[in-house]
Motif scaffolding. Sequence first.
Motif, mmCIF file in Angstrom:
data_model
loop_
_atom_site.group_PDB
_atom_site.id
_atom_site.type_symbol
_atom_site.label_atom_id
_atom_site.label_comp_id
_atom_site.label_asym_id
_atom_site.label_seq_id
_atom_site.Cartn_x
_atom_site.Cartn_y
_atom_site.Cartn_z
ATOM 1 N N TYR A 56 0.797 -1.230 0.000
ATOM 2 C CA TYR A 56 0.000 0.000 0.000
ATOM 3 C C TYR A 56 0.828 1.279 0.000
ATOM 4 C CZ TYR A 56 -3.336 -3.530 1.531
ATOM 5 O OH TYR A 56 -4.104 -4.665 1.614
ATOM 6 N N LEU A 57 2.151 1.183 0.045
ATOM 7 C CA LEU A 57 2.994 2.379 0.124
ATOM 8 C C LEU A 57 3.205 2.964 -1.263
ATOM 9 C CD1 LEU A 57 5.616 1.169 2.761
ATOM 10 C CD2 LEU A 57 3.440 2.339 3.123
ATOM 11 N N ASP A 58 2.220 3.684 -1.740
ATOM 12 C CA ASP A 58 2.247 4.278 -3.073
ATOM 13 C C ASP A 58 3.036 5.591 -3.023
ATOM 14 O OD1 ASP A 58 1.834 5.127 -5.614
ATOM 15 O OD2 ASP A 58 -0.340 5.362 -5.457
ATOM 16 N N SER A 59 4.102 5.677 -3.803
ATOM 17 C CA SER A 59 4.930 6.897 -3.794
ATOM 18 C C SER A 59 4.156 8.091 -4.337
ATOM 19 C CB SER A 59 6.201 6.676 -4.617
ATOM 20 O OG SER A 59 5.878 6.282 -5.937
ATOM 21 N N ALA A 60 3.196 7.865 -5.237
ATOM 22 C CA ALA A 60 2.407 8.974 -5.782
ATOM 23 C C ALA A 60 1.525 9.615 -4.713
ATOM 24 C CB ALA A 60 1.548 8.476 -6.933
ATOM 25 N N ALA A 61 1.185 8.854 -3.661
ATOM 26 C CA ALA A 61 0.320 9.385 -2.604
ATOM 27 C C ALA A 61 1.049 10.371 -1.696
ATOM 28 C CB ALA A 61 -0.238 8.237 -1.769
ATOM 29 N N LYS A 62 2.371 10.466 -1.801
ATOM 30 C CA LYS A 62 3.122 11.369 -0.929
ATOM 31 C C LYS A 62 2.752 12.828 -1.149
ATOM 32 C CE LYS A 62 7.187 8.352 -0.616
ATOM 33 N NZ LYS A 62 8.642 8.234 -0.891
ATOM 34 N N ILE A 109 8.009 0.948 5.955
ATOM 35 C CA ILE A 109 7.047 1.941 6.465
ATOM 36 C C ILE A 109 7.777 3.155 7.014
ATOM 37 C CG2 ILE A 109 5.274 2.370 8.216
ATOM 38 C CD1 ILE A 109 4.483 -0.594 7.926
ATOM 39 N N LYS A 110 8.853 2.931 7.786
ATOM 40 C CA LYS A 110 9.616 4.056 8.336
ATOM 41 C C LYS A 110 10.233 4.898 7.226
ATOM 42 C CE LYS A 110 12.176 1.741 11.299
ATOM 43 N NZ LYS A 110 13.146 1.459 12.396
ATOM 44 N N ALA A 111 10.790 4.241 6.208
ATOM 45 C CA ALA A 111 11.386 4.988 5.101
ATOM 46 C C ALA A 111 10.313 5.802 4.363
ATOM 47 C CB ALA A 111 12.080 4.024 4.137
ATOM 48 N N TYR A 112 9.134 5.232 4.205
ATOM 49 C CA TYR A 112 8.031 5.925 3.510
ATOM 50 C C TYR A 112 7.579 7.153 4.296
ATOM 51 C CZ TYR A 112 3.506 6.434 1.130
ATOM 52 O OH TYR A 112 2.423 6.916 0.433
ATOM 53 N N PHE A 167 3.345 2.465 16.493
ATOM 54 C CA PHE A 167 2.701 1.162 16.304
ATOM 55 C C PHE A 167 3.649 0.188 15.615
ATOM 56 C CE2 PHE A 167 0.135 -1.901 13.971
ATOM 57 C CZ PHE A 167 -0.802 -2.287 14.915
ATOM 58 N N THR A 168 4.228 0.600 14.502
ATOM 59 C CA THR A 168 5.078 -0.316 13.727
ATOM 60 C C THR A 168 6.315 -0.731 14.513
ATOM 61 O OG1 THR A 168 6.187 1.571 12.665
ATOM 62 C CG2 THR A 168 4.289 0.628 11.533
ATOM 63 N N MET A 169 6.925 0.205 15.217
ATOM 64 C CA MET A 169 8.151 -0.137 15.945
ATOM 65 C C MET A 169 7.859 -1.088 17.102
ATOM 66 S SD MET A 169 10.535 3.301 15.908
ATOM 67 C CE MET A 169 9.288 4.424 16.543
#
Length: 549
Positions: free
Chosen positions: A323-329, A386-389, A412-414
């Motif tokens: 789900y980590l879409d770069s276009a959504a940034k 997720i962290k990089a995103y 949450f992720t960590m």
Amino acid sequence: MSPLISLIDLAGSIALLLWGTHMVQTGVQRAFGSKLRSILGRALRNRLRAFLAGVGVTALLQSSTATGLMTAGFAAGGLVGLVPALAVMLGANVGTTLIVQVLSFDVVLISPALILLGMVMFRRDSRTQAHDLGRVFIGLGLMLLALHQLLSLMTGYEDSPVLSMVLGAVSASWLLDVFLAALLTWAAHSSVAIVLFIISLAMKGVVPADAAFALVLGANLGTAINPLLEGPRGDDLAAKRLPIGNLIGRILGVAITIGFLGPISYFMAAIEPTSARAVADFHTLFNVAVAAVSLPLLGPYASLLRRWLPENINPADPARPLYLDSAAKETPIVALGAASREALRLADVLEEMLQGVNAGLAKGNRRLLVETRRREDVLDKLNIAIKAYLTSLDPEELNPADHRRLNEILTFTMNIEQAGDVVDRNFLPHASKRLKRGLVFSEEEQKELTAMIERLSVNLKTAASLLVTEDQRTARLLVDEKVAFRDAETKATASHVNRLRNGDLQAAQASSIHLDLLRDIKLINSHIVAAAAYPVLERSGALLPSRVT
């Protein structure tokens, strides 16, 4: 002295030089390894800071290979862009020249003092930093001693017809010099040691200046081979962009320089008549020149590498973000929503791990435990992605609510990833120990473990829903769950003490592992609570530093 004895002396001196270099590298890594990695990680924000960090870290480690492998790990994990990673490698190549500059002077007289000081420090408590620094001083002393022995050997054989014939044949071809030095540097894993050896040859006039410079070019080429061979493995070409890019840069630099090696030799002889200093200065000037030319061009060069080495996407890979879409940034609220969906996948993977350990314990099946351990890698890779995103989002585009949401997702992720670490590093080894020793839990203990793991799974699902709903009542219920896990630990502790008093050794050993497993479960639950409940309660003012109001 017979040729065989001379060859053994030469090989022994080179081996001593390599071992001294190895001691310096390992000593610095043990004394400052985690700090150097942290410094390098923090510096990977822009190319200039990354370049300077590469210079400093490599000057201490005396290994561009070590710096390259650390940076390749950051780049392969998506924690750093390709441009600053390439800048680190340019800095690493300059950093290796600094110790060569120092050791090219006649400082052999301090070799005994360095070895003595290092020995005194090394014999201290092995857990202290002084012990590791002792290795560094011993290594430096051995390097100086090896260089002195090499010079002594060259003095006796510099007029040897056989040696002159062999080196004359090698020196007649600059390309052969480059190839030979590259091969030696790759085998030795140390451009520092090889360049110092070349300085020894040039100092005694065994090789002419132009051949010595060609050998130095080969050493610079060889040091770029090891990060490629020892770096990220697998079929993903994107993970190999950094070492391949560094190697291509070295090849281009060597190819261009060798075309002007004749005029460069005359220039170096004019400004530095001492052969040892000329070789050391050429080594430094070559790397500085390559860095100066390359730094402004890293942007388009990185784009070219991305085109040549595209990312190999495996749709079946469970660690691949969905789900980590770069276009959504460009739209922060959409990007945060995408990160939230990806974070929920972490909870799914952790639940699979919990079900795996539960089944493995109930059936006594070690294969299930091994399969569960593999899922921890999925947690690590998703967490890194997720962290990089999230950290790539422009802070200026985020309002206060967006910043709060970003921090909640990171929390949450960590915590979920740390809960997976507890399963991998604590729970699974304790479970494997029980199976390896053939210990059997009582029916009551087995039921209790099964019930507590199932309770963990329920709490994990609650935490996942909290990430979405942010409901304060649910958060309080999740925090209250910690009481049940504390009570279970207290009960198991009392039961273990009773078995010890009764003298039932077999049952006591089993109850000891049962207690360890319950403590691990309690720690996993603490991470689950911290992942989702604490941020919700803290925002509403219901969470104090020491308790829930």
